[in-house]
Write a protein that holds these residues in place. Sequence first.
Motif, mmCIF file in Angstrom:
data_model
loop_
_atom_site.group_PDB
_atom_site.id
_atom_site.type_symbol
_atom_site.label_atom_id
_atom_site.label_comp_id
_atom_site.label_asym_id
_atom_site.label_seq_id
_atom_site.Cartn_x
_atom_site.Cartn_y
_atom_site.Cartn_z
ATOM 1 N N SER A 20 43.587 -14.975 32.743
ATOM 2 C CA SER A 20 44.738 -15.235 33.611
ATOM 3 C C SER A 20 45.432 -16.469 33.062
ATOM 4 O O SER A 20 44.763 -17.439 32.690
ATOM 5 C CB SER A 20 44.285 -15.500 35.041
ATOM 6 O OG SER A 20 43.665 -14.358 35.582
ATOM 7 N N MET A 21 46.747 -16.436 33.001
ATOM 8 C CA MET A 21 47.504 -17.554 32.453
ATOM 9 C C MET A 21 48.776 -17.761 33.248
ATOM 10 O O MET A 21 49.347 -16.808 33.787
ATOM 11 C CB MET A 21 47.869 -17.289 30.998
ATOM 12 C CG MET A 21 46.679 -16.998 30.118
ATOM 13 S SD MET A 21 47.118 -16.981 28.403
ATOM 14 C CE MET A 21 46.762 -18.664 28.028
ATOM 15 N N THR A 22 49.223 -19.009 33.277
ATOM 16 C CA THR A 22 50.496 -19.311 33.905
ATOM 17 C C THR A 22 51.602 -18.989 32.906
ATOM 18 O O THR A 22 51.573 -19.458 31.767
ATOM 19 C CB THR A 22 50.558 -20.791 34.316
ATOM 20 O OG1 THR A 22 49.493 -21.042 35.238
ATOM 21 C CG2 THR A 22 51.889 -21.121 34.970
ATOM 22 N N MET A 23 52.539 -18.166 33.331
ATOM 23 C CA MET A 23 53.653 -17.747 32.480
ATOM 24 C C MET A 23 54.947 -17.830 33.275
ATOM 25 O O MET A 23 54.933 -17.740 34.508
ATOM 26 C CB MET A 23 53.461 -16.318 31.975
ATOM 27 C CG MET A 23 52.260 -16.122 31.102
ATOM 28 S SD MET A 23 52.172 -14.425 30.523
ATOM 29 C CE MET A 23 51.318 -14.660 28.989
ATOM 30 N N ARG A 24 56.029 -17.973 32.553
ATOM 31 C CA ARG A 24 57.340 -17.968 33.191
ATOM 32 C C ARG A 24 57.746 -16.512 33.414
ATOM 33 O O ARG A 24 57.792 -15.725 32.467
ATOM 34 C CB ARG A 24 58.346 -18.680 32.292
ATOM 35 C CG ARG A 24 59.497 -19.258 33.075
ATOM 36 C CD ARG A 24 60.268 -20.232 32.242
ATOM 37 N NE ARG A 24 61.430 -19.513 31.741
ATOM 38 C CZ ARG A 24 62.022 -19.763 30.593
ATOM 39 N NH1 ARG A 24 61.604 -20.709 29.807
ATOM 40 N NH2 ARG A 24 63.072 -19.075 30.226
ATOM 41 N N VAL A 25 58.020 -16.163 34.655
ATOM 42 C CA VAL A 25 58.420 -14.796 35.024
ATOM 43 C C VAL A 25 59.750 -14.878 35.747
ATOM 44 O O VAL A 25 59.914 -15.630 36.701
ATOM 45 C CB VAL A 25 57.351 -14.137 35.948
ATOM 46 C CG1 VAL A 25 57.793 -12.744 36.341
ATOM 47 C CG2 VAL A 25 55.990 -14.110 35.265
ATOM 48 N N CYS A 26 60.719 -14.108 35.268
ATOM 49 C CA CYS A 26 62.034 -14.079 35.894
ATOM 50 C C CYS A 26 62.382 -12.669 36.325
ATOM 51 O O CYS A 26 62.058 -11.699 35.637
ATOM 52 C CB CYS A 26 63.101 -14.554 34.895
ATOM 53 S SG CYS A 26 62.932 -16.277 34.450
ATOM 54 N N VAL A 27 63.044 -12.578 37.447
ATOM 55 C CA VAL A 27 63.561 -11.293 37.926
ATOM 56 C C VAL A 27 65.039 -11.273 37.607
ATOM 57 O O VAL A 27 65.793 -12.161 38.005
ATOM 58 C CB VAL A 27 63.342 -11.129 39.441
ATOM 59 C CG1 VAL A 27 63.947 -9.823 39.926
ATOM 60 C CG2 VAL A 27 61.857 -11.198 39.760
ATOM 61 N N ARG A 28 65.450 -10.280 36.847
ATOM 62 C CA ARG A 28 66.847 -10.170 36.480
ATOM 63 C C ARG A 28 67.497 -9.047 37.273
ATOM 64 O O ARG A 28 67.056 -7.908 37.246
ATOM 65 C CB ARG A 28 66.998 -9.902 34.976
ATOM 66 C CG ARG A 28 68.469 -9.956 34.571
ATOM 67 C CD ARG A 28 68.648 -10.122 33.111
ATOM 68 N NE ARG A 28 68.497 -8.842 32.454
ATOM 69 C CZ ARG A 28 68.372 -8.712 31.142
ATOM 70 N NH1 ARG A 28 68.357 -9.772 30.365
ATOM 71 N NH2 ARG A 28 68.246 -7.536 30.610
ATOM 72 N N GLU A 29 68.541 -9.421 37.997
ATOM 73 C CA GLU A 29 69.222 -8.475 38.878
ATOM 74 C C GLU A 29 69.938 -7.358 38.122
ATOM 75 O O GLU A 29 69.915 -6.225 38.536
ATOM 76 C CB GLU A 29 70.229 -9.224 39.761
ATOM 77 C CG GLU A 29 69.598 -10.224 40.696
ATOM 78 C CD GLU A 29 68.680 -9.577 41.731
ATOM 79 O OE1 GLU A 29 68.963 -8.466 42.187
ATOM 80 O OE2 GLU A 29 67.693 -10.223 42.090
ATOM 81 N N ASP A 30 70.546 -7.709 36.999
ATOM 82 C CA ASP A 30 71.311 -6.698 36.242
ATOM 83 C C ASP A 30 70.510 -6.291 35.027
ATOM 84 O O ASP A 30 70.009 -7.115 34.286
ATOM 85 C CB ASP A 30 72.661 -7.256 35.810
ATOM 86 C CG ASP A 30 72.520 -8.450 34.881
ATOM 87 O OD1 ASP A 30 71.596 -9.245 35.092
ATOM 88 O OD2 ASP A 30 73.335 -8.586 33.974
ATOM 89 N N LYS A 31 70.363 -5.003 34.815
ATOM 90 C CA LYS A 31 69.680 -4.498 33.632
ATOM 91 C C LYS A 31 70.708 -4.315 32.537
ATOM 92 O O LYS A 31 71.622 -3.513 32.654
ATOM 93 C CB LYS A 31 68.992 -3.173 33.936
ATOM 94 C CG LYS A 31 68.243 -2.622 32.756
ATOM 95 C CD LYS A 31 67.579 -1.320 33.102
ATOM 96 C CE LYS A 31 66.977 -0.709 31.851
ATOM 97 N NZ LYS A 31 66.418 0.595 32.107
ATOM 98 N N GLN A 32 70.570 -5.097 31.454
ATOM 99 C CA GLN A 32 71.551 -5.024 30.368
ATOM 100 C C GLN A 32 71.032 -4.221 29.227
ATOM 101 O O GLN A 32 69.914 -4.223 28.883
ATOM 102 C CB GLN A 32 71.903 -6.418 29.884
ATOM 103 C CG GLN A 32 72.561 -7.226 30.959
ATOM 104 C CD GLN A 32 72.835 -8.665 30.498
ATOM 105 O OE1 GLN A 32 72.424 -9.115 29.468
ATOM 106 N NE2 GLN A 32 73.573 -9.373 31.318
#
Length: 84
Positions: free
Chosen positions: A72-84
């Motif tokens: 298990s590791m701490t990672m930056r996770v982002c939710v992107r509203e628009d799928k490009q």
Amino acid sequence: MYRLVTPELALLYLSKNDGNRPIDERRVRDFEEDMRAGRWREKGSVPIIITPTGELLNGQHRLTALVRAGLSMTMRVCVREDKQ
């Protein structure tokens, strides 16, 4: 946001990995080795990117390595509203 990514969460993200390029096994092995040895650092890389519905847009190699390493590791996770 930074989040603790467990192998189970990584598998969930990977289960919705429909449009990415094929896995580069060498890259995954390199990442896994670094993770197991405690050398893994995100180094300003692009975050794990998912859509609001959970589709994985970026991060398949890192997540695959994490699952294979069983860590298990701490990672930056982002939710992107628009799928490009």
